[in-house]
Design an enzyme around this catalytic site. Structure first.
Site, short mmCIF file in Angstrom:
data_model
loop_
_atom_site.label_atom_id
_atom_site.label_comp_id
_atom_site.label_asym_id
_atom_site.label_seq_id
_atom_site.Cartn_x
_atom_site.Cartn_y
_atom_site.Cartn_z
N ILE A 1 -84.23 23.44 -8.76
CA ILE A 1 -82.84 23.80 -8.50
C ILE A 1 -82.60 23.71 -6.99
O ILE A 1 -83.36 24.30 -6.21
CB ILE A 1 -82.54 25.23 -8.99
CG1 ILE A 1 -82.79 25.35 -10.50
CG2 ILE A 1 -81.11 25.63 -8.66
CD1 ILE A 1 -82.75 26.79 -11.01
N SER A 2 -81.57 22.98 -6.57
CA SER A 2 -81.17 22.87 -5.17
C SER A 2 -82.31 22.32 -4.33
O SER A 2 -82.68 21.16 -4.48
CB SER A 2 -80.66 24.22 -4.66
OG SER A 2 -80.06 24.09 -3.40
N SER A 3 -82.91 23.12 -3.44
CA SER A 3 -84.07 22.64 -2.69
C SER A 3 -85.16 22.15 -3.62
O SER A 3 -85.83 21.15 -3.37
CB SER A 3 -84.62 23.75 -1.79
OG SER A 3 -85.76 23.33 -1.08
#
Length: 431
Positions: free
Chosen positions: A157-159
């Site tokens: 998720i994200s990073s």
């Protein structure tokens, strides 16, 4: 031994997430990689797991029902997060309880709590940053649990989504597939000044051609010619952290890397407000699957999405086998002509190791040719760039098996057979 309870991931302030992560981080039991395997049904920190140049921490979840030679899922956290927070806020451990696979939760120790997806070291195989430590975690897990090296997957998720892209580029021989929630393409966040942040990329202003994006991935492991992992990408149209154009750039990159058409083989709406496009095949295990969420921001991950990623991975037992990699098919075409007409015969052979379930064979007719009727498939359109779609009785082609199709056509003087073919968006060897 204490365990860490799981709860659904909700939309909370980053500071609260960091606080929860810190508390959970402190209470996870630990096990030495040198002396024992992890206890089951508990999140356990593993130490001494191998080469770890950026001082990552490794957390492991082994279900009580772990299977022999289990699959492995690497679940990578977001900025400000941690391995325990990812464990607590997603369904991967619960899914592992159901399906018997092992979950690795890498955890960043640098102050930003973001993974390195920008340095030159991170963007090459064995470069000496976070990907090396994660690879060591996988190697330890494979050794300890005799895990199935053909079933290793990564999601984030994200990073963590950005790291998912990076890992698939650095280690294409390790992973079977990845699922990235709110990420950016491999190499998009690249910097050379030591900064972890790339504003141009996060703002959605870094664009390349599919070939250029694909070349960035291929440069991470020069000379590699083996199969590439499949990719699933998710993005919200209102993402204000990693802007929505990154979604399209990811699609361009991974369709190029996997050698499939950028034109979707299938488009549908599995949930209201979602648009799902599949590239290279129409089923649950297409080469590339992309899910766009209308009106959703950066924090798009919600309960149920991990199960959809699991289906894409193939770990829930649903869906057809993966389609063959580029070059895993062969097409042979011949024609028999008379004054203004011809009959063509085409033999399609599956030269891959997996069955093909449903196929579309695309080719271009020479100028002046128009199909008048055909057999073994439906043909559309009648001239120009034609797609032949399987009949009900020949939609499955086993490894090393063949199907024969054909058509009649009028011609204006050129009675040659087509010279190039693509199967489900992937180039076939023509003979």
């Amino acid at each position: 031994m204490s365990t860490i309870p799981r709860r659904p991931l909700s939309s909370v302030l980053p500071a609260l997430l960091a606080l929860v992560a810190a508390v959970l981080f402190a209470t996870a039991p630990s096990a030495s990689a040198r002396t024992e395997a992890a206890p089951t049904a508990a999140l356990t920190e593993i130490t001494g797991f191998g080469t770890n140049p950026s001082n990552l921490q490794m957390y492991l979840y082994v279900p009580g029902s772990v299977t022999a030679h289990p699959a492995v899922v690497v679940a990578v956290h977001y900025c400000t997060g941690s391995g325990p927070a990812m464990y607590n806020g997603t369904e991967w451990a619960r899914l592992a309880d159901t399906y018997g696979f092992v979950v690795i939760y890498p955890s960043v120790t640098r102050s930003s709590k973001c993974f390195d997806v920008s340095s030159p070291q991170a963007l090459k195989r064995g470069g000496g940053s976070d990907p090396v430590g994660i690879k060591s975690m996988i190697d330890w897990t494979v050794r300890t649990y005799s895990a199935d090296t053909a079933r290793i997957y990564v999601t984030g998720i994200s990073s963590g989504a950005m790291m998912t892209n990076v890992l698939l580029g650095d280690y294409p021989d390790v992973f079977a597939a990845g699922a990235a929630f709110s990420g950016v393409p491999f190499g998009c966040f690249a910097t050379t000044d030591g900064s972890e942040w790339n504003s141009a990329c996060s703002g959605g202003t870094v664009t390349h051609t599919p070939q250029q994006w694909g070349d960035l991935v291929r440069a991470a492991y020069p000379g590699y010619t083996g199969p590439r992992p499949r990719m699933q990408v998710w993005h919200g149209t209102e993402d204000d952290v990693l802007r929505y154009p990154n979604f399209g750039e990811e699609i361009k990159q991974w369709t190029n890397v996997l050698g499939v058409s950028q034109t979707p083989a299938a488009t549908d709406t599995p949930v209201s407000g979602w648009t799902r496009t599949r590239y290279g095949a129409t089923g649950d295990r297409a080469a590339v699957e992309a899910i766009s969420l209308q009106g959703v921001g950066h924090n798009l991950y919600a309960t149920g999405m991990a199960a959809r990623a699991l289906t894409f991975f193939g770990l829930d037992g649903s869906g057809p086998a993966p389609q063959p990699q580029p070059g895993a098919c062969k097409a042979t075409a011949t024609t028999s002509a008379w004054s203004t007409g011809l009959t063509a015969s085409v033999t399609l052979t599956n030269t891959g190791t997996s069955a093909i379930n449903g196929w579309q064979l695309a080719f271009t007719l020479p100028a002046g040719q128009t199909i008048t009727n055909g057999w073994g498939a439906t043909y559309a359109p009648a001239s120009g760039a034609v797609t032949a779609t399987n009949a009900t009785y020949n939609g499955t082609i086993a490894p090393n098996a063949s199907v024969s199709i054909g058509y009649q056509a009028n011609h204006g003087g050129n009675s040659a057979a087509p010279g190039a073919f693509t199967l489900n968006g992937k180039e076939c060897t023509a003979s």
